[in-house]
Design a protein around this motif. Structure first.
Motif, short mmCIF file in Angstrom:
data_model
loop_
_atom_site.label_atom_id
_atom_site.label_comp_id
_atom_site.label_asym_id
_atom_site.label_seq_id
_atom_site.Cartn_x
_atom_site.Cartn_y
_atom_site.Cartn_z
N TYR A 171 38.62 20.88 5.12
CA TYR A 171 38.73 20.35 6.47
C TYR A 171 37.56 20.81 7.33
CZ TYR A 171 40.47 19.46 11.16
OH TYR A 171 40.58 19.03 12.46
N ALA A 172 37.19 22.07 7.19
CA ALA A 172 36.05 22.61 7.96
C ALA A 172 34.77 21.87 7.59
CB ALA A 172 35.91 24.11 7.71
N TYR A 173 34.56 21.64 6.29
CA TYR A 173 33.37 20.91 5.84
C TYR A 173 33.36 19.50 6.40
CZ TYR A 173 30.19 18.34 2.82
OH TYR A 173 29.18 17.52 2.36
N SER A 174 34.49 18.82 6.31
CA SER A 174 34.54 17.43 6.80
C SER A 174 34.32 17.38 8.30
CB SER A 174 35.86 16.76 6.41
OG SER A 174 36.96 17.39 7.02
N SER A 175 34.86 18.33 9.04
CA SER A 175 34.65 18.37 10.48
C SER A 175 33.18 18.59 10.83
CB SER A 175 35.49 19.48 11.11
OG SER A 175 36.86 19.19 10.97
N GLU A 176 32.54 19.49 10.09
CA GLU A 176 31.11 19.75 10.32
C GLU A 176 30.28 18.51 10.04
OE1 GLU A 176 30.09 23.03 7.78
OE2 GLU A 176 31.45 24.40 8.84
N GLN A 177 30.59 17.81 8.97
CA GLN A 177 29.82 16.62 8.61
C GLN A 177 30.00 15.52 9.66
OE1 GLN A 177 27.57 16.52 5.98
NE2 GLN A 177 28.11 18.68 6.17
N ILE A 178 31.22 15.31 10.10
CA ILE A 178 31.46 14.28 11.11
C ILE A 178 30.78 14.64 12.42
CG2 ILE A 178 33.25 13.22 12.54
CD1 ILE A 178 35.02 13.15 10.09
N THR A 179 30.85 15.91 12.80
CA THR A 179 30.20 16.34 14.05
C THR A 179 28.69 16.15 13.97
OG1 THR A 179 31.97 17.90 14.52
CG2 THR A 179 29.85 18.31 15.59
N GLU A 180 28.10 16.56 12.85
CA GLU A 180 26.65 16.42 12.69
C GLU A 180 26.24 14.95 12.70
OE1 GLU A 180 23.01 17.74 9.73
OE2 GLU A 180 25.05 18.29 9.21
N CYS A 181 26.94 14.12 11.96
CA CYS A 181 26.61 12.69 11.93
C CYS A 181 26.87 12.06 13.30
CB CYS A 181 27.39 11.98 10.84
SG CYS A 181 26.80 12.38 9.17
N GLY A 182 27.91 12.51 13.98
CA GLY A 182 28.20 12.00 15.32
C GLY A 182 27.08 12.30 16.30
N ARG A 183 26.51 13.50 16.20
CA ARG A 183 25.37 13.84 17.06
C ARG A 183 24.17 12.95 16.74
NH1 ARG A 183 26.49 19.94 16.21
NH2 ARG A 183 27.82 20.38 17.99
N MET A 184 23.95 12.72 15.46
CA MET A 184 22.82 11.87 15.06
C MET A 184 23.02 10.44 15.55
SD MET A 184 22.32 13.33 11.23
CE MET A 184 20.60 13.21 10.87
N ILE A 185 24.24 9.94 15.42
CA ILE A 185 24.55 8.59 15.89
C ILE A 185 24.39 8.51 17.41
CG2 ILE A 185 26.43 6.90 16.19
CD1 ILE A 185 25.25 6.91 13.35
N GLY A 186 24.83 9.56 18.12
CA GLY A 186 24.69 9.59 19.58
C GLY A 186 23.23 9.55 20.01
N GLY A 187 22.38 10.31 19.33
CA GLY A 187 20.95 10.28 19.65
C GLY A 187 20.33 8.93 19.36
N TRP A 188 20.73 8.36 18.23
CA TRP A 188 20.23 7.04 17.83
C TRP A 188 20.68 6.00 18.85
CZ3 TRP A 188 21.76 4.43 12.54
CH2 TRP A 188 20.87 3.39 12.26
N TYR A 189 21.93 6.12 19.31
CA TYR A 189 22.46 5.19 20.30
C TYR A 189 21.63 5.24 21.59
CZ TYR A 189 25.37 3.36 24.02
OH TYR A 189 25.81 2.69 25.12
N LYS A 190 21.38 6.44 22.09
CA LYS A 190 20.62 6.58 23.34
C LYS A 190 19.22 5.99 23.19
CE LYS A 190 23.03 10.70 24.88
NZ LYS A 190 22.97 12.16 25.03
N GLN A 191 18.60 6.24 22.06
CA GLN A 191 17.26 5.70 21.79
C GLN A 191 17.31 4.17 21.71
OE1 GLN A 191 15.77 6.50 17.82
NE2 GLN A 191 13.70 6.77 18.62
N ALA A 192 18.29 3.64 21.00
CA ALA A 192 18.41 2.18 20.84
C ALA A 192 18.71 1.51 22.17
CB ALA A 192 19.49 1.86 19.81
N LEU A 193 19.60 2.12 22.96
CA LEU A 193 19.96 1.54 24.25
C LEU A 193 18.75 1.50 25.17
CD1 LEU A 193 22.26 0.38 25.94
CD2 LEU A 193 22.71 2.71 26.75
N ALA A 194 17.97 2.57 25.21
CA ALA A 194 16.78 2.61 26.05
C ALA A 194 15.78 1.53 25.62
CB ALA A 194 16.12 3.99 25.98
N LYS A 195 15.62 1.36 24.32
CA LYS A 195 14.70 0.35 23.81
C LYS A 195 15.19 -1.06 24.15
CE LYS A 195 12.36 -1.08 19.57
NZ LYS A 195 12.20 -0.83 18.13
N GLU A 196 16.49 -1.30 23.98
CA GLU A 196 17.05 -2.62 24.28
C GLU A 196 16.95 -2.92 25.78
OE1 GLU A 196 21.01 -2.71 22.58
OE2 GLU A 196 20.22 -2.16 20.63
N GLU A 197 17.19 -1.92 26.62
CA GLU A 197 17.07 -2.12 28.07
C GLU A 197 15.63 -2.40 28.46
OE1 GLU A 197 18.91 1.40 29.62
OE2 GLU A 197 20.91 0.50 29.60
#
Length: 127
Positions: free
Chosen positions: A92-118
């Protein structure tokens, strides 16, 4: 230097995590594998598909918002799996870490993509 044809790091990380989840779902008791395990498997595979879609889309932000939503659902499903003793504490700890890490990466990608689209929308509106 990253080549244009290299997949995003988050895609590679999520692919590896998907393999891990699918391997553990196979070990769930039979009465849980076909109901609860299937939801977990479908969830990680759907996220994998969405990340691939975002990789090749010009309108990434909407897709990445959906990835984020599905990550949150998966967090709760994995918590439930842990509470039902289908996953050990370290799993469970491993899965939580992986989801959190990927979530941060997705969040950064989202901000970058949104700025580019705007920026693209603003430049098209100015012409």
């Amino acid at each position: 230097m990253t080549r244009r044809s290299d997949p995003p790091v988050v895609l590679v990380k999520w692919y590896d995590f998907t393999k891990w989840v699918l391997g553990h779902v196979d070990n769930f008791p039979k009465n849980q594998r076909f109901v609860f395990g299937q939801r977990l498997a479908d969830g990680v595979l759907a996220i994998l598909e969405l990340i691939v879609d975002a990789t090749y889309s010009d309108k990434k932000s909407k897709i990445l918002l959906e990835v984020n939503r599905r990550l949150e659902v998966l967090r709760w499903l994995l918590r439930l799996a842990f509470d039902r003793r289908l996953l050990a504490g370290k799993q469970y700890a491993y899965s939580s870490e992986q989801i959190t890490e990927c979530g941060r990466m997705i969040g950064g990608w989202y901000k970058q993509a949104l700025a580019k689209e705007e920026a693209i929308e603003a430049s098209q509106g100015a012409t």
